[in-house]
Motif scaffolding. Structure first.
Motif, PDB file in Angstrom:
ATOM      1  N   ASN A 122       0.830  -1.203   0.000  1.00 28.35           N
ATOM      2  CA  ASN A 122       0.000   0.000   0.000  1.00 28.35           C
ATOM      3  C   ASN A 122       0.865   1.253   0.000  1.00 28.35           C
ATOM      4  OD1 ASN A 122      -2.422  -1.442   0.041  1.00 28.35           O
ATOM      5  ND2 ASN A 122      -2.425  -1.579   2.286  1.00 28.35           N
ATOM      6  N   ASN A 123       2.020   1.164   0.629  1.00 28.39           N
ATOM      7  CA  ASN A 123       2.980   2.263   0.622  1.00 28.39           C
ATOM      8  C   ASN A 123       3.399   2.578  -0.812  1.00 28.39           C
ATOM      9  OD1 ASN A 123       5.852   3.316   0.602  1.00 28.39           O
ATOM     10  ND2 ASN A 123       5.422   3.487   2.787  1.00 28.39           N
ATOM     11  N   ASP A 124       3.673   1.538  -1.606  1.00 28.38           N
ATOM     12  CA  ASP A 124       4.050   1.736  -3.010  1.00 28.38           C
ATOM     13  C   ASP A 124       2.928   2.385  -3.797  1.00 28.38           C
ATOM     14  OD1 ASP A 124       6.540   0.546  -2.596  1.00 28.38           O
ATOM     15  OD2 ASP A 124       5.757  -1.459  -3.005  1.00 28.38           O
ATOM     16  N   LYS A 125       1.716   1.946  -3.566  1.00 27.18           N
ATOM     17  CA  LYS A 125       0.569   2.490  -4.303  1.00 27.18           C
ATOM     18  C   LYS A 125       0.379   3.975  -4.002  1.00 27.18           C
ATOM     19  CE  LYS A 125      -1.810  -1.989  -4.262  1.00 27.18           C
ATOM     20  NZ  LYS A 125      -2.976  -2.750  -3.764  1.00 27.18           N
ATOM     21  N   THR A 126       0.509   4.346  -2.733  1.00 25.57           N
ATOM     22  CA  THR A 126       0.400   5.763  -2.366  1.00 25.57           C
ATOM     23  C   THR A 126       1.502   6.579  -3.028  1.00 25.57           C
ATOM     24  OG1 THR A 126      -0.564   5.154  -0.229  1.00 25.57           O
ATOM     25  CG2 THR A 126       0.354   7.372  -0.438  1.00 25.57           C
ATOM     26  N   MET A 127       2.710   6.024  -3.021  1.00 31.76           N
ATOM     27  CA  MET A 127       3.840   6.724  -3.633  1.00 31.76           C
ATOM     28  C   MET A 127       3.606   6.954  -5.124  1.00 31.76           C
ATOM     29  SD  MET A 127       6.689   6.012  -5.730  1.00 31.76           S
ATOM     30  CE  MET A 127       7.014   4.271  -5.520  1.00 31.76           C
ATOM     31  N   TYR A 128       3.109   5.937  -5.817  1.00 26.25           N
ATOM     32  CA  TYR A 128       2.865   6.074  -7.251  1.00 26.25           C
ATOM     33  C   TYR A 128       1.781   7.113  -7.540  1.00 26.25           C
ATOM     34  CZ  TYR A 128       5.819   2.229  -8.858  1.00 26.25           C
ATOM     35  OH  TYR A 128       6.894   1.436  -9.186  1.00 26.25           O
ATOM     36  N   VAL A 129       0.758   7.157  -6.713  1.00 24.67           N
ATOM     37  CA  VAL A 129      -0.318   8.134  -6.917  1.00 24.67           C
ATOM     38  C   VAL A 129       0.221   9.561  -6.804  1.00 24.67           C
ATOM     39  CG1 VAL A 129      -2.444   9.076  -5.929  1.00 24.67           C
ATOM     40  CG2 VAL A 129      -2.190   6.607  -6.221  1.00 24.67           C
ATOM     41  N   VAL A 130       0.986   9.824  -5.729  1.00 27.80           N
ATOM     42  CA  VAL A 130       1.520  11.176  -5.523  1.00 27.80           C
ATOM     43  C   VAL A 130       2.559  11.510  -6.588  1.00 27.80           C
ATOM     44  CG1 VAL A 130       2.675  12.711  -3.888  1.00 27.80           C
ATOM     45  CG2 VAL A 130       1.074  10.982  -3.060  1.00 27.80           C
ATOM     46  N   LEU A 131       3.400  10.536  -6.961  1.00 25.37           N
ATOM     47  CA  LEU A 131       4.435  10.771  -7.965  1.00 25.37           C
ATOM     48  C   LEU A 131       3.813  11.105  -9.321  1.00 25.37           C
ATOM     49  CD1 LEU A 131       7.421  10.717  -8.814  1.00 25.37           C
ATOM     50  CD2 LEU A 131       7.178   8.249  -9.186  1.00 25.37           C
ATOM     51  N   VAL A 132       2.821  10.326  -9.736  1.00 23.11           N
ATOM     52  CA  VAL A 132       2.159  10.598 -11.021  1.00 23.11           C
ATOM     53  C   VAL A 132       1.442  11.934 -10.980  1.00 23.11           C
ATOM     54  CG1 VAL A 132       0.331   9.826 -12.579  1.00 23.11           C
ATOM     55  CG2 VAL A 132       1.947   8.163 -11.649  1.00 23.11           C
ATOM     56  N   ALA A 133       0.818  12.254  -9.846  1.00 19.81           N
ATOM     57  CA  ALA A 133       0.135  13.544  -9.716  1.00 19.81           C
ATOM     58  C   ALA A 133       1.117  14.692  -9.879  1.00 19.81           C
ATOM     59  CB  ALA A 133      -0.571  13.624  -8.360  1.00 19.81           C
ATOM     60  N   ALA A 134       2.312  14.568  -9.297  1.00 22.82           N
ATOM     61  CA  ALA A 134       3.325  15.619  -9.424  1.00 22.82           C
ATOM     62  C   ALA A 134       3.782  15.766 -10.871  1.00 22.82           C
ATOM     63  CB  ALA A 134       4.512  15.317  -8.519  1.00 22.82           C
ATOM     64  N   ILE A 135       3.976  14.637 -11.565  1.00 26.24           N
ATOM     65  CA  ILE A 135       4.418  14.682 -12.965  1.00 26.24           C
ATOM     66  C   ILE A 135       3.340  15.296 -13.850  1.00 26.24           C
ATOM     67  CG2 ILE A 135       5.135  13.289 -14.934  1.00 26.24           C
ATOM     68  CD1 ILE A 135       6.259  11.253 -12.918  1.00 26.24           C
ATOM     69  N   VAL A 136       2.102  14.866 -13.658  1.00 29.60           N
ATOM     70  CA  VAL A 136       0.991  15.392 -14.463  1.00 29.60           C
ATOM     71  C   VAL A 136       0.796  16.881 -14.203  1.00 29.60           C
ATOM     72  CG1 VAL A 136      -1.507  15.282 -14.821  1.00 29.60           C
ATOM     73  CG2 VAL A 136      -0.170  13.168 -14.645  1.00 29.60           C
TER      74      VAL A 136
END
Length: 260
Positions: A122-136
């Motif tokens: 779940n830690n990885d999933k949260t990280m990917y969500v925030v990371l993609v949001a920052a890139i977008v």
């Protein structure tokens, strides 16, 4: 609210980033890793990982140049505002798209490869969500800068002065409050990303194995002890205190080299 967002929250973010990294290193050194899944799947990884890492490296360099280098410096070098924005938008667009495509491939790989998906927390999933949001959000600011209405006040007049003012502990809240909404959103998501950074696999970026390029060879010998026929033994970088290799050759032992 503006005082909290642009005058207090940045220092809270730095405290969490630094304090969290120290805590993670002291109490979770075995977890300080990317938890590599290359053994499970490598084809998509060979495509997505270089795209993401090289893209994000260019993005970081671009952010550094845009936020740290004052406008007066580029003007003194004869770089016009039009030239600066054209280069920044062109490079930022290419790097942003490469980063987004790369992380998209990595997420697709993680979702569709069974063993990799099972190792996703779940830690990885949260990280990917925030990371993609920052890139977008970053790409959105670039696109808006290209196709949106031209503004007299840009991020070099608002976000950049505010960013530099944080280092002298005199945050220019007024400058950041005058920035456009897309830059404010991008900044907030960026701060959220750095706040969760020490507690995710992203922490491995602080220990990139650059020293690997400068480590000496490891000496190894064959099991059978037979000499290598027709081929001389090259002398390599031997650490201080190791025996001379000529004695190995005289004893008929095969010597080779590999990286640690």
């Amino acid at each position: 609210m503006e005082l909290f967002l642009w005058g207090i929250l940045p220092y809270v973010m730095v405290a969490v980033l630094v304090g969290g990294s120290i805590w993670r290193y002291r109490y979770d050194q075995f977890g300080w890793t990317t938890r590599s899944s290359q053994l499970y799947e490598s084809r998509l990884l060979r495509i997505g990982s270089p795209l993401f890492h090289f893209g994000i490296l260019v993005v970081i360099i671009g952010h550094f140049a845009g936020l740290v280098i004052p406008k007066a410096w580029t003007d003194a070098l004869g770089v016009s505002e039009e030239m600066y924005h054209f280069a920044a938008l062109a490079l930022g667009t290419v790097a942003g798209i490469a980063t987004l495509v790369g992380v998209g491939i990595l997420i697709y790989r993680r979702r569709t490869t069974g063993p990799v998906f099972m190792a996703t927390t779940n830690n990885d999933k949260t990280m990917y969500v925030v990371l993609v949001a920052a890139i977008v959000a970053g790409l959105a600011t670039t696109v808006i800068g290209v196709i949106g209405p031209h503004e007299e006040v840009t991020y070099r007049d608002t976000v950049a002065p505010w960013f530099r003012s944080l280092f002298v502990f005199q945050p220019d809240i007024q400058a950041m409050s005058e920035a456009s909404l897309d830059f404010q959103i991008h900044t907030l998501i960026g701060m959220a990303l750095f706040m969760i950074w020490p507690f995710t696999r992203l922490v491995h970026a602080f220990t990139a194995p650059i020293h690997y390029l400068f480590r000496p060879y490891v000496i190894y010998r064959s099991r059978d002890g037979r000499p290598t026929a027709g081929r001389g033994i090259r002398r390599g970088w031997a650490p201080v205190g190791t025996p001379d290799r000529s004695s190995d050759k005289a004893a008929g032992r095969t010597t080779g080299r590999t990286r640690r």
